[in-house]
Design an enzyme around this catalytic site. Structure first.
Site, PDB file in Angstrom:
ATOM      1  N   ASN A   1       0.991  -1.085   0.125  1.00 40.05           N
ATOM      2  CA  ASN A   1       0.153  -0.015   0.251  1.00 40.05           C
ATOM      3  C   ASN A   1       0.685   1.097   0.052  1.00 40.05           C
ATOM      4  O   ASN A   1       2.656   1.348  -0.046  1.00 40.05           O
ATOM      5  CB  ASN A   1      -1.019  -0.103   1.340  1.00 40.05           C
ATOM      6  CG  ASN A   1      -0.039   0.017   2.468  1.00 40.05           C
ATOM      7  OD1 ASN A   1       0.556   0.722   3.384  1.00 40.05           O
ATOM      8  ND2 ASN A   1      -0.359  -1.372   3.498  1.00 40.05           N
TER       9      ASN A   1
ATOM     10  N   LYS B   1     -13.767   1.012  15.237  1.00 44.28           N
ATOM     11  CA  LYS B   1     -12.928  -0.039  15.360  1.00 44.28           C
ATOM     12  C   LYS B   1     -12.488   0.482  16.677  1.00 44.28           C
ATOM     13  O   LYS B   1     -11.043  -0.765  17.181  1.00 44.28           O
ATOM     14  CB  LYS B   1     -11.678   1.180  14.347  1.00 44.28           C
ATOM     15  CG  LYS B   1     -11.082   0.398  13.683  1.00 44.28           C
ATOM     16  CD  LYS B   1     -10.523   1.134  12.331  1.00 44.28           C
ATOM     17  CE  LYS B   1     -11.131   0.360  11.197  1.00 44.28           C
ATOM     18  NZ  LYS B   1     -10.214   0.937   9.669  1.00 44.28           N
TER      19      LYS B   1
ATOM     20  N   LYS C   1     -11.541  -3.568  18.345  1.00 41.75           N
ATOM     21  CA  LYS C   1     -10.052  -3.856  18.655  1.00 41.75           C
ATOM     22  C   LYS C   1      -9.819  -3.442  20.417  1.00 41.75           C
ATOM     23  O   LYS C   1      -8.614  -4.355  20.185  1.00 41.75           O
ATOM     24  CB  LYS C   1      -9.148  -3.108  18.252  1.00 41.75           C
ATOM     25  CG  LYS C   1     -10.493  -3.541  16.399  1.00 41.75           C
ATOM     26  CD  LYS C   1      -8.425  -2.994  15.556  1.00 41.75           C
ATOM     27  CE  LYS C   1      -8.625  -2.811  13.976  1.00 41.75           C
ATOM     28  NZ  LYS C   1      -7.609  -2.452  13.517  1.00 41.75           N
TER      29      LYS C   1
HETATM   30  N1  CTP Z   1      -4.050  -3.353  11.988  1.00 40.16           N
HETATM   31  C1  CTP Z   1      -3.324  -4.176  12.121  1.00 40.16           C
HETATM   32  N2  CTP Z   1      -3.570  -5.099  12.467  1.00 40.16           N
HETATM   33  C2  CTP Z   1      -3.813  -5.470  10.854  1.00 40.16           C
HETATM   34  C3  CTP Z   1      -4.695  -4.360  10.365  1.00 40.16           C
HETATM   35  C4  CTP Z   1      -5.081  -3.589  11.484  1.00 40.16           C
HETATM   36  O1  CTP Z   1      -2.625  -4.254  13.860  1.00 40.16           O
HETATM   37  N3  CTP Z   1      -3.550  -7.370  10.153  1.00 40.16           N
HETATM   38  C5  CTP Z   1      -4.301  -1.990  12.966  1.00 40.16           C
HETATM   39  C6  CTP Z   1      -3.611  -0.640  12.239  1.00 40.16           C
HETATM   40  O2  CTP Z   1      -1.592  -0.676  12.479  1.00 40.16           O
HETATM   41  C7  CTP Z   1      -3.978   0.641  12.439  1.00 40.16           C
HETATM   42  C8  CTP Z   1      -5.526   0.055  12.872  1.00 40.16           C
HETATM   43  O3  CTP Z   1      -5.270  -1.740  13.299  1.00 40.16           O
HETATM   44  O4  CTP Z   1      -2.906   0.940  13.780  1.00 40.16           O
HETATM   45  C9  CTP Z   1      -6.839  -0.042  12.379  1.00 40.16           C
HETATM   46  O5  CTP Z   1      -5.974  -0.069  10.517  1.00 40.16           O
HETATM   47  P1  CTP Z   1      -6.868   0.277   9.512  1.00 40.16           P
HETATM   48  O6  CTP Z   1      -6.237  -0.987   7.977  1.00 40.16           O
HETATM   49  O7  CTP Z   1      -7.439   1.668   9.622  1.00 40.16           O
HETATM   50  O8  CTP Z   1      -8.580  -0.989   9.882  1.00 40.16           O
HETATM   51  P2  CTP Z   1      -8.883  -2.485   9.760  1.00 40.16           P
HETATM   52  O9  CTP Z   1      -9.439  -3.212  11.172  1.00 40.16           O
HETATM   53  O10 CTP Z   1      -7.941  -2.152   8.577  1.00 40.16           O
HETATM   54  O11 CTP Z   1      -9.837  -2.357   8.708  1.00 40.16           O
HETATM   55  P3  CTP Z   1     -10.514  -2.332   7.870  1.00 40.16           P
HETATM   56  O12 CTP Z   1      -9.651  -2.460   7.372  1.00 40.16           O
HETATM   57  O13 CTP Z   1     -11.936  -2.897   7.853  1.00 40.16           O
HETATM   58  O14 CTP Z   1     -11.017  -0.244   7.911  1.00 40.16           O
END
Ligand code: CTP
Length: 420
Positions: free
Chosen positions: A227, A356, A360
């Site tokens: 990404n 979130k 979490k």
């Molecule tokens: N994160 C993580 N591990 C993952 C996915 C996300 O630690 N496998 C953490 C990121 O570092 C961030 C937070 O979760 O602090 C939110 O990440 P984000 O990508 O915005 O959210 P997701 O939980 O992946 O939800 P979505 O993609 O559905 O928005």
């Protein structure tokens, strides 16, 4: 607010003049300093210098008629929170290690029940001598803390290890020890501050673990899914926390910038590697920040050899879920660990971020709308909303480094409210 009482021992080396700077910095940082010098130290710096700056008698010799206290080494050693020796010569280290008490400073060490921290400075050969190293090992085994000397050009014009650590770093280590010590006066985690220019050491008691950058999920040996994350926001938080005295460990994925100053960095490119590195480092952390853009899915089967086209017009990749590092950290939290996440969203930012945080199990979430100008990936600025259970702070466009300090301010408020 009660002050830390520091007994500053100065022994006879050229770096003795730096003890004056250490003393000044300690005085600016909630510490009251009493000074003891060895006879040789007075050849380098006059006791009068310390006396004028502490407004106290500087003890060199118990038996000196000018000494106002007839049993000074006992009283001096019983009334301090820390005995700090700057600089420590090979000789004073040898005396401490062997229980020799033939002058005021060495007698004070023997009579001392407070923590002891030693900042050595000497010629490289003297430092490397097996006898010196043996004495240091003994003292470490006795529970004495060391501020290791650094490599550099020495007064004797040679280059090598033996140079006194920077004055600021010595004081940082002193304060970190004082606030973390079980006998600390800041058991309510009320933080001590250090005034070095604008720097405030209000995070000296914290150990921050942070993920930064984007992950890379291998498709085959030459291709991957990733990404746009640059790691700039995460590194800004890491650097700001380090500058405020925290011990910082970064687990870094793919980033477009290099590491921040004063932080330990482990590389972990995929979500699984990042998860493993975080879980390995977590027991040492007091704050976890998930700033990485972790891929939510990875190829289910990463090919061992380069995938060939072979005339195929379409290709389907099967993806499988990656571990949610942040959620896992929150699930395994203990001992007051604070867990903070980021939420990069394109719409309904605050609602998604709040959900979130709940899902979490986070203490705080930093949300941003990546469609806004100046708030996306790879920029040096950000526009964020800091959300916790009881508050929501909408911040304007600002440099990521400035936002990093705002985030840390809020983390500190959480820490203090949890402690209260
Ligand atoms: N994160 C993580 N591990 C993952 C996915 C996300 O630690 N496998 C953490 C990121 O570092 C961030 C937070 O979760 O602090 C939110 O990440 P984000 O990508 O915005 O959210 P997701 O939980 O992946 O939800 P979505 O993609 O559905 O928005």
């Amino acid at each position: 607010m009660s002050k830390f009482q520091i007994g500053l021992g100065v022994s006879g080396g050229i770096a003795a003049y730096k003890a004056v700077e250490v003393m000044r910095l300690l005085q600016k940082s909630r510490c009251e300093v009493s000074v003891a010098m060895t006879r040789h130290a007075t050849e380098f710096v006059q006791p009068l210098t310390f006396r004028a700056l502490t407004d106290k008698h500087v003890i060199v010799d118990d038996y000196d008629p000018a000494n106002p206290d007839p049993i000074a080494h006992i009283n001096f050693s019983q009334n301090i929170d820390l005995l700090l020796v700057v600089p420590a010569t090979a000789n004073i280290i040898a005396k401490f290690a062997n229980g020799v008490a033939d002058d005021f400073l060495s007698s004070t060490y023997l009579a001392c029940t407070a923590a002891v921290m030693i900042a050595p400075a000497m010629n490289t050969t003297m430092w490397e001598q097996p006898a010196t190293q043996r004495n240091i090992e003994r003292l470490k085994a006795d529970g004495v803390h060391f501020v290791e000397p650094v490599a550099g050009e020495l007064a004797c014009k040679t280059v090598g290890t033996g140079k006194l650590e920077d004055v600021e770093n010595i004081v940082k280590q002193v304060l970190a020890l004082l606030v973390q010590s079980p006998k600390s006066k800041v058991q309510d985690r009320e933080k001590t501050t250090l005034d070095i220019g604008h720097e405030t050491l209000d995070l000296a008691a914290e150990r921050l673990l942070i993920t930064v950058g984007g992950t890379r999920e291998a498709i085959d040996p030459v291709r991957y899914i990733s990404n746009y994350s640059s790691g700039k926001m995460g590194y800004a938080v890491a650097e700001a926390a380090g500058a405020r005295g925290a011990e910082v460990t970064v687990v870094a994925g793919q980033t477009t910038i290099d590491t921040a100053a004063n932080v330990k960095v482990f590389r972990a490119l995929s979500a699984v590697e990042m998860h493993d590195a975080v879980m390995r480092e977590l027991p040492n952390a007091t704050i976890f920040v998930g700033a990485a853009a972790v891929a939510d899915y990875r190829p289910a089967n990463s090919a061992d050899a380069k995938i060939k086209k072979d005339g195929k017009e379409t290709m389907t990749l099967e993806l499988t879920k990656t571990p949610d590092i942040l959620a896992d950290v929150a699930k395994h939290r203990s001992n007051g660990l604070l867990v903070i996440g980021f939420a990069a969203e394109t719409n309904d930012v605050v609602n998604y971020a709040r959900s979130k945080m709940q899902k979490k199990g986070l203490d705080m979430v930093v949300a941003n709308d990546i469609t806004k100008e100046g708030a996306g990936f790879n920029t040096d600025t950000n526009i964020a909303t800091i959300i916790s259970k009881d508050s929501q702070i909408d911040l304007p466009l600002m440099p990521k480094r400035e936002l990093a300090d705002k985030i840390l301010d809020e983390i500190l408020k959480l820490r203090n409210s949890n402690a209260g």
